[in-house]
Design a protein around this motif. Sequence first.
Motif, mmCIF file in Angstrom:
data_model
loop_
_atom_site.group_PDB
_atom_site.id
_atom_site.type_symbol
_atom_site.label_atom_id
_atom_site.label_comp_id
_atom_site.label_asym_id
_atom_site.label_seq_id
_atom_site.Cartn_x
_atom_site.Cartn_y
_atom_site.Cartn_z
ATOM 1 N N GLN A 94 0.861 -1.182 0.000
ATOM 2 C CA GLN A 94 0.000 0.000 0.000
ATOM 3 C C GLN A 94 0.893 1.225 0.000
ATOM 4 N N CYS A 95 0.524 2.204 -0.801
ATOM 5 C CA CYS A 95 1.248 3.471 -0.791
ATOM 6 C C CYS A 95 0.294 4.577 -0.372
ATOM 7 N N GLU A 96 0.721 5.328 0.633
ATOM 8 C CA GLU A 96 -0.053 6.487 1.075
ATOM 9 C C GLU A 96 0.639 7.741 0.570
ATOM 10 N N THR A 97 -0.117 8.587 -0.082
ATOM 11 C CA THR A 97 0.389 9.881 -0.530
ATOM 12 C C THR A 97 0.004 10.888 0.539
ATOM 13 N N GLN A 98 1.002 11.580 1.080
ATOM 14 C CA GLN A 98 0.754 12.518 2.175
ATOM 15 C C GLN A 98 1.158 13.930 1.769
ATOM 16 N N GLU A 99 0.371 14.891 2.270
ATOM 17 C CA GLU A 99 0.693 16.299 2.072
ATOM 18 C C GLU A 99 0.465 17.006 3.396
ATOM 19 N N GLY A 101 1.492 16.187 6.262
ATOM 20 C CA GLY A 101 1.202 15.224 7.322
ATOM 21 C C GLY A 101 -0.152 14.541 7.221
ATOM 22 N N ASN A 102 -0.965 14.902 6.244
ATOM 23 C CA ASN A 102 -2.281 14.279 6.064
ATOM 24 C C ASN A 102 -2.244 13.305 4.883
ATOM 25 N N ILE A 103 -2.895 12.161 5.056
ATOM 26 C CA ILE A 103 -3.007 11.202 3.956
ATOM 27 C C ILE A 103 -4.071 11.727 3.004
ATOM 28 N N ILE A 104 -3.682 11.959 1.752
ATOM 29 C CA ILE A 104 -4.646 12.471 0.781
ATOM 30 C C ILE A 104 -5.022 11.433 -0.275
ATOM 31 N N ALA A 105 -4.246 10.338 -0.360
ATOM 32 C CA ALA A 105 -4.584 9.270 -1.299
ATOM 33 C C ALA A 105 -3.882 7.991 -0.859
ATOM 34 N N SER A 106 -4.491 6.876 -1.205
ATOM 35 C CA SER A 106 -3.921 5.581 -0.855
ATOM 36 C C SER A 106 -4.273 4.583 -1.950
ATOM 37 N N VAL A 107 -3.313 3.769 -2.329
ATOM 38 C CA VAL A 107 -3.557 2.756 -3.361
ATOM 39 C C VAL A 107 -2.857 1.463 -2.938
ATOM 40 N N LYS A 108 -3.474 0.326 -3.275
ATOM 41 C CA LYS A 108 -2.921 -0.982 -2.905
ATOM 42 C C LYS A 108 -2.606 -1.783 -4.157
ATOM 43 N N TYR A 109 -1.606 -2.667 -4.024
ATOM 44 C CA TYR A 109 -1.215 -3.579 -5.097
ATOM 45 C C TYR A 109 -0.990 -4.956 -4.497
ATOM 46 N N THR A 110 -1.386 -5.990 -5.208
ATOM 47 C CA THR A 110 -1.019 -7.348 -4.823
ATOM 48 C C THR A 110 0.015 -7.826 -5.824
ATOM 49 N N VAL A 111 1.176 -8.223 -5.303
ATOM 50 C CA VAL A 111 2.247 -8.762 -6.147
ATOM 51 C C VAL A 111 2.226 -10.276 -5.962
ATOM 52 N N TYR A 112 1.836 -10.974 -7.021
ATOM 53 C CA TYR A 112 1.721 -12.426 -6.951
ATOM 54 C C TYR A 112 3.089 -13.081 -7.016
ATOM 55 N N SER A 113 3.183 -14.284 -6.447
ATOM 56 C CA SER A 113 4.450 -15.012 -6.456
ATOM 57 C C SER A 113 4.792 -15.473 -7.870
#
Length: 164
Positions: A94-99, A101-113
């Motif tokens: 998961q990556c949180e984009t912060q500005e 000190g506040n989280i303004i966006a978040s996105v998740k990725y699943t990396v398969y084996s």
Amino acid sequence: GIGIREVLLTSGCPGTEAKCIVRVEECRGPVDCGWGIPISEGLACVKMTCIYIPPENRFKYVWKMLISNQTAHILPNDSAIMEVCRGTHSVTFQCETQENGNIIASVKYTVYSTTEMQTKKSKRIEIERSRRTTTNAILVFCLVTGIIVTAGVIFGMIFMILHW
């Protein structure tokens, strides 16, 4: 939040598609903007990106490795793009984009084996082969039918000429 997301339909798509895009919308309100699509993906490694708008250095990025039933492990990468190589188990990031000190966006990725990717690749190859086999069978059927009809027309014309 910032960024855009694709709203997908998982049933009722045209043709044989398993998923189709219904619309693309701007992420507003909740910061969790859903699941992202890697910017590059190979059998060995995956390159993922956080949600941002230019200039990229305007934001702070916090990458986390999500482990079920445990607290997230914060990774030392603080850039908008992260590349990871596949392991023996699938992992969710998961990556949180912060500005400020506040989280303004978040996105998740699943990396398969690696083994899961090879299985998916072999399934795709299997599906392509079955489609080719079906297409070839249809083409052969059409060709044989065309030959039979043509031969019938020729014999019919010869019969009509001889009995005229």
